[in-house]
Design a protein around this motif. Structure first.
Motif, mmCIF file in Angstrom:
data_model
loop_
_atom_site.group_PDB
_atom_site.id
_atom_site.type_symbol
_atom_site.label_atom_id
_atom_site.label_comp_id
_atom_site.label_asym_id
_atom_site.label_seq_id
_atom_site.Cartn_x
_atom_site.Cartn_y
_atom_site.Cartn_z
ATOM 1 N N LEU A 55 0.813 -1.215 0.000
ATOM 2 C CA LEU A 55 0.000 0.000 0.000
ATOM 3 C C LEU A 55 0.851 1.272 0.000
ATOM 4 C CD1 LEU A 55 -2.806 -1.001 2.542
ATOM 5 C CD2 LEU A 55 -2.936 -1.004 0.040
ATOM 6 N N SER A 56 1.893 1.287 0.813
ATOM 7 C CA SER A 56 2.745 2.476 0.876
ATOM 8 C C SER A 56 3.410 2.749 -0.470
ATOM 9 C CB SER A 56 3.811 2.302 1.957
ATOM 10 O OG SER A 56 4.648 3.438 2.022
ATOM 11 N N ASP A 57 3.910 1.687 -1.116
ATOM 12 C CA ASP A 57 4.571 1.863 -2.409
ATOM 13 C C ASP A 57 3.600 2.250 -3.514
ATOM 14 O OD1 ASP A 57 6.996 1.376 -1.316
ATOM 15 O OD2 ASP A 57 7.320 -0.578 -2.244
ATOM 16 N N LEU A 58 2.314 1.990 -3.297
ATOM 17 C CA LEU A 58 1.300 2.392 -4.277
ATOM 18 C C LEU A 58 0.779 3.801 -4.012
ATOM 19 C CD1 LEU A 58 -0.759 -0.906 -4.709
ATOM 20 C CD2 LEU A 58 0.924 0.062 -6.291
ATOM 21 N N GLY A 59 1.233 4.414 -2.903
ATOM 22 C CA GLY A 59 0.915 5.816 -2.663
ATOM 23 C C GLY A 59 -0.122 6.109 -1.610
ATOM 24 N N LEU A 60 -0.582 5.079 -0.858
ATOM 25 C CA LEU A 60 -1.582 5.333 0.182
ATOM 26 C C LEU A 60 -0.897 5.811 1.455
ATOM 27 C CD1 LEU A 60 -4.607 5.155 0.939
ATOM 28 C CD2 LEU A 60 -4.155 2.834 1.766
ATOM 29 N N ASP A 61 -1.443 6.860 2.067
ATOM 30 C CA ASP A 61 -0.906 7.377 3.319
ATOM 31 C C ASP A 61 -1.141 6.378 4.449
ATOM 32 O OD1 ASP A 61 -0.109 9.730 2.107
ATOM 33 O OD2 ASP A 61 -2.005 10.752 2.571
ATOM 34 N N TYR A 62 -0.172 6.300 5.368
ATOM 35 C CA TYR A 62 -0.241 5.288 6.423
ATOM 36 C C TYR A 62 -1.496 5.423 7.276
ATOM 37 C CZ TYR A 62 1.285 2.105 10.088
ATOM 38 O OH TYR A 62 1.352 1.060 10.971
ATOM 39 N N GLU A 63 -1.894 6.654 7.569
ATOM 40 C CA GLU A 63 -3.064 6.849 8.431
ATOM 41 C C GLU A 63 -4.360 6.379 7.782
ATOM 42 O OE1 GLU A 63 -1.955 10.954 6.674
ATOM 43 O OE2 GLU A 63 -0.941 9.204 7.542
ATOM 44 N N ASP A 64 -4.344 6.166 6.479
ATOM 45 C CA ASP A 64 -5.536 5.695 5.772
ATOM 46 C C ASP A 64 -5.535 4.179 5.542
ATOM 47 O OD1 ASP A 64 -6.567 8.292 5.510
ATOM 48 O OD2 ASP A 64 -5.353 8.654 3.717
ATOM 49 N N MET A 65 -4.474 3.514 5.991
ATOM 50 C CA MET A 65 -4.364 2.073 5.755
ATOM 51 C C MET A 65 -5.203 1.269 6.741
ATOM 52 S SD MET A 65 -0.286 1.659 5.006
ATOM 53 C CE MET A 65 0.531 2.669 3.774
ATOM 54 N N VAL A 66 -5.781 0.188 6.228
ATOM 55 C CA VAL A 66 -6.596 -0.713 7.049
ATOM 56 C C VAL A 66 -6.069 -2.128 6.870
ATOM 57 C CG1 VAL A 66 -8.893 -1.698 7.420
ATOM 58 C CG2 VAL A 66 -8.650 0.731 6.849
ATOM 59 N N PHE A 67 -5.832 -2.814 7.998
ATOM 60 C CA PHE A 67 -5.460 -4.227 7.962
ATOM 61 C C PHE A 67 -6.029 -4.876 9.216
ATOM 62 C CE2 PHE A 67 -2.986 -8.042 8.448
ATOM 63 C CZ PHE A 67 -2.736 -8.471 7.152
ATOM 64 N N ASP A 68 -7.249 -5.350 9.129
ATOM 65 C CA ASP A 68 -7.908 -6.013 10.249
ATOM 66 C C ASP A 68 -7.863 -7.522 10.022
ATOM 67 O OD1 ASP A 68 -8.557 -3.607 11.466
ATOM 68 O OD2 ASP A 68 -10.470 -3.451 10.412
ATOM 69 N N TRP A 69 -7.239 -8.233 10.946
ATOM 70 C CA TRP A 69 -7.019 -9.673 10.834
ATOM 71 C C TRP A 69 -7.730 -10.367 11.995
ATOM 72 C CZ3 TRP A 69 -3.419 -12.911 7.936
ATOM 73 C CH2 TRP A 69 -3.162 -14.159 8.505
ATOM 74 N N GLU A 70 -8.652 -11.260 11.711
ATOM 75 C CA GLU A 70 -9.368 -11.994 12.749
ATOM 76 C C GLU A 70 -9.273 -13.491 12.463
ATOM 77 O OE1 GLU A 70 -13.850 -12.393 14.688
ATOM 78 O OE2 GLU A 70 -13.352 -10.668 13.427
#
Length: 293
Positions: free
Chosen positions: A173-188
């Motif tokens: 995601l970071s290398d594709l240009g998404l800002d870190y604060e907008d990233m979502v990774f919820d693992w259940e």
């Protein structure tokens, strides 16, 4: 004689012009993105292989690519990448000790040669935002145990998602240009099973998880390094938002190899459960691990 020489010269010039036009047409065509990707990633992966956790430990992890099986919906070969200090710093905040090393082996969906990019970007594809591969980790956690495992070499379920989260957030995601604060990774975690036979040996723990993450579709704003491997994102129609959240299925197989001090995690992340099962059966499950020397 002069006329013959002039005629020959004209033919040579015409041939050179024709070749130049063909090369120009190729470079401007969507298909050229695929050729560039293959060339760049083969060299790039080879450089990282030589300095990987596996190479240092005398371990060989063989994972089939899309070109080695009947499953042609994946990129032809698996790529190796060493994130170096980036993972060590990240893991330090996730119950890690010093000198934790990580090598990532990964593959992604095949190219759409008409669009000139990987199906990784295509929200309507069952391969959307999907990856498979393996992680090799060497080092200790804050309690002195092998990172990702307990003192007996048993998988620590609480740390199962740390490496996949780092990989997806910081290296996709970071290398594709998404800002870190907008990233979502919820693992259940949905289920797990111990004592599983996998990749030619026993003693693996299998973990299935439900995920909510950012999808990889987005409109290009400027050149990103990742476009060299995935191609430039194409227009897949209206109705899609950049990095819109998507539900995914995840599967991880973890095992600690005490003889070389390396933890290995095979993984699949797919937006379609049938894709995950097919990848597991036809590709990843056919992987093999051997010790060199």
């Amino acid at each position: 004689m002069r006329k013959a020489a002039k005629s020959k010269k004209k033919k040579v010039v015409a041939a050179i012009v024709a070749v130049a036009l063909l090369l120009a047409a190729f470079m401007w065509s969507p298909f050229s993105n695929y050729g560039i990707s293959l060339a760049v990633m083969k060299v790039y992966s080879g450089i990282h292989e030589r300095d990987s956790v596996m190479a240092k430990a005398g371990m060989d992890i063989e994972i089939p690519g899309g070109g080695e099986t009947r499953e042609k919906d994946w990129y032809p070969f698996v790529i190796t990448y060493n994130p170096g200090e980036a993972f060590e710093k990240y893991a330090a905040g996730r119950h890690a000790g010093d000198d934790v090393e990580l090598s990532i082996m990964y593959n992604f969906p095949a190219f759409d040669l008409v669009k000139g990019c990987s199906q990784l970007y295509n929200p309507s594809s069952p391969y959307y935002t999907s990856f498979y591969g393996a992680y090799a980790v060497k080092g200790k956690d804050g309690d002195g145990n092998p990172y990702g495992f307990d003192e007996n070499g048993k998988l620590n379920l609480g740390l199962t998602a740390v490496v996949p989260e780092f990989d997806f957030k910081h290296l996709v995601l970071s290398d594709l240009g998404l800002d870190y604060e907008d990233m979502v990774f919820d693992w259940e975690i949905a289920d797990f099973e111990e004592g599983v036979e996998y990749a030619g040996s026993g003693g693996w723990t299998m973990v299935d998880a439900d995920l909510t993450v950012n999808g990889t579709y987005h409109q290009k704003e400027k050149f990103r390094r990742s476009y060299l491997q995935y191609g430039v994102p194409a227009d897949f129609g209206a109705g899609y938002e950049d990095f819109e959240q998507v539900s995914m299925k995840g599967r991880v197989y973890g095992k600690y190899f005490d003889d070389c001090g390396v933890g290995v995690f095979f993984y699949i992340m797919a937006s379609d459960e049938d894709v995950l099962k097919a990848c597991d059966k036809e590709i990843l499950g056919k992987s093999r691990i051997s010790m060199l020397g």
